[in-house]
Design a protein around this motif. Structure first.
Motif, PDB file in Angstrom:
ATOM      1  N   VAL A   1      -7.234  -7.273  -0.675  1.00 47.22           N
ATOM      2  CA  VAL A   1      -6.508  -7.043   0.569  1.00 47.22           C
ATOM      3  C   VAL A   1      -7.500  -6.707   1.684  1.00 47.22           C
ATOM      4  O   VAL A   1      -7.357  -7.166   2.816  1.00 47.22           O
ATOM      5  N   ALA A   2      -8.538  -5.940   1.371  1.00 47.86           N
ATOM      6  CA  ALA A   2      -9.523  -5.552   2.390  1.00 47.86           C
ATOM      7  C   ALA A   2     -10.239  -6.772   2.961  1.00 47.86           C
ATOM      8  O   ALA A   2     -10.450  -6.856   4.178  1.00 47.86           O
TER       9      ALA A   2
ATOM     10  N   PRO B   1       2.934  -6.919   1.317  1.00 51.78           N
ATOM     11  CA  PRO B   1       3.381  -7.376   0.004  1.00 51.78           C
ATOM     12  C   PRO B   1       4.569  -8.328   0.141  1.00 51.78           C
ATOM     13  O   PRO B   1       5.513  -8.060   0.889  1.00 51.78           O
ATOM     14  N   ALA B   2       4.496  -9.429  -0.558  1.00 54.80           N
ATOM     15  CA  ALA B   2       5.552 -10.446  -0.515  1.00 54.80           C
ATOM     16  C   ALA B   2       6.497 -10.263  -1.712  1.00 54.80           C
ATOM     17  O   ALA B   2       6.108  -9.665  -2.718  1.00 54.80           O
TER      18      ALA B   2
ATOM     19  N   HIS C   1       0.101 -10.344  -1.655  1.00 54.23           N
ATOM     20  CA  HIS C   1       0.066  -9.965  -0.242  1.00 54.23           C
ATOM     21  C   HIS C   1      -0.027 -11.289   0.521  1.00 54.23           C
ATOM     22  O   HIS C   1      -0.838 -12.156   0.169  1.00 54.23           O
ATOM     23  N   TYR C   2       0.776 -11.443   1.558  1.00 56.86           N
ATOM     24  CA  TYR C   2       0.826 -12.714   2.272  1.00 56.86           C
ATOM     25  C   TYR C   2       1.157 -12.457   3.741  1.00 56.86           C
ATOM     26  O   TYR C   2       1.907 -11.554   4.084  1.00 56.86           O
TER      27      TYR C   2
ATOM     28  N   PRO D   1      -3.603 -12.800  -4.274  1.00 54.10           N
ATOM     29  CA  PRO D   1      -2.730 -12.791  -5.446  1.00 54.10           C
ATOM     30  C   PRO D   1      -2.492 -11.358  -5.947  1.00 54.10           C
ATOM     31  O   PRO D   1      -3.357 -10.494  -5.821  1.00 54.10           O
ATOM     32  N   ALA D   2      -1.319 -11.167  -6.531  1.00 50.24           N
ATOM     33  CA  ALA D   2      -0.987  -9.874  -7.129  1.00 50.24           C
ATOM     34  C   ALA D   2      -2.022  -9.561  -8.208  1.00 50.24           C
ATOM     35  O   ALA D   2      -2.459 -10.452  -8.947  1.00 50.24           O
ATOM     36  N   GLN D   3      -2.427  -8.332  -8.254  1.00 50.30           N
ATOM     37  CA  GLN D   3      -3.384  -7.919  -9.276  1.00 50.30           C
ATOM     38  C   GLN D   3      -2.681  -7.884 -10.621  1.00 50.30           C
ATOM     39  O   GLN D   3      -1.597  -7.333 -10.761  1.00 50.30           O
ATOM     40  N   GLN D   4      -3.318  -8.482 -11.601  1.00 53.70           N
ATOM     41  CA  GLN D   4      -2.721  -8.540 -12.939  1.00 53.70           C
ATOM     42  C   GLN D   4      -2.880  -7.229 -13.662  1.00 53.70           C
ATOM     43  O   GLN D   4      -3.843  -6.592 -13.628  1.00 53.70           O
TER      44      GLN D   4
END
Length: 140
Positions: free
Chosen positions: A91-92, A114-115, A120-121, A137-140
Motif C-alpha cells: 500500500v505504501a 480496501p475494495a 486495495h484499489y 493484492p490482498a495479503q495472503q
C-alpha cells in the motif's frame, strides 16, 4: 528475445510530455524519438519535427509505447478507454505513486482504499487524462 506485449498510447500532441512525466513518477528507462530525429521521406503527411514518432518506457514490471496522434485523428483521452492497471506489492508503494500523480495535477477518480474483493484499489486520472487504476493484492 521472447515476444512482449506493450500498451501503445497515442495522445494529441502531448505524448512526449506524458511519457517524461510517467518516467518521473514511475522510473524505468525512457527512449523518445521525434520525427526531426529521424527524417522519413515519403511519408503521406508532413510531420511536425517536434512530434513524437515513437517512445518507449520500460517500467518495473511493464512496458509502455506511444507516439503523437496522426494529423486529423481526434482522441477523447479522459475516460476508461485510456486506462492502465498498475499493481504494487505494498500500500505504501502505491500511495507514493498516487501522491506523485496528484501533486503533478492529477485527480482522484476512485479513492484508493480496501475494495470489496479484498485488494486495495483506486483510480487516478493524471494531468493528461489517462486513468491509472492502482491495485495492491490482498495479503495472503
Amino acid at each position: 528475445m521472447a515476444p512482449k506485449l506493450a500498451t501503445y498510447i497515442a495522445l494529441p500532441g502531448t505524448t512526449g510530455d506524458a511519457f517524461r512525466h510517467w518516467h518521473e513518477v514511475f522510473g524505468g528507462e525512457l527512449n523518445l524519438m521525434t520525427y526531426g530525429d529521424t527524417p522519413m521521406p515519403g511519408m503521406p503527411f508532413e510531420p511536425d519535427p517536434n512530434a513524437v514518432a515513437h517512445v518507449t518506457l520500460d517500467l518495473p514490471g511493464g512496458f509502455l509505447a506511444g507516439g503523437d496522434a496522426m494529423p486529423g485523428e481526434e482522441y477523447n483521452v479522459e475516460g476508461s478507454a485510456y486506462s492502465l492497471l498498475y499493481q504494487f506489492d505494498t500500500v505504501a508503494e502505491a500511495e507514493a505513486v498516487i501522491d506523485k500523480l496528484l501533486a503533478a495535477g492529477g485527480r482522484v477518480g476512485m479513492k484508493f482504499e480496501p475494495a470489496p474483493w479484498g485488494d486495495h484499489y483506486g483510480q487516478i486520472f493524471d494531468k493528461f487524462g489517462v486513468m491509472w487504476a492502482i491495485n495492491v493484492p490482498a495479503q495472503q
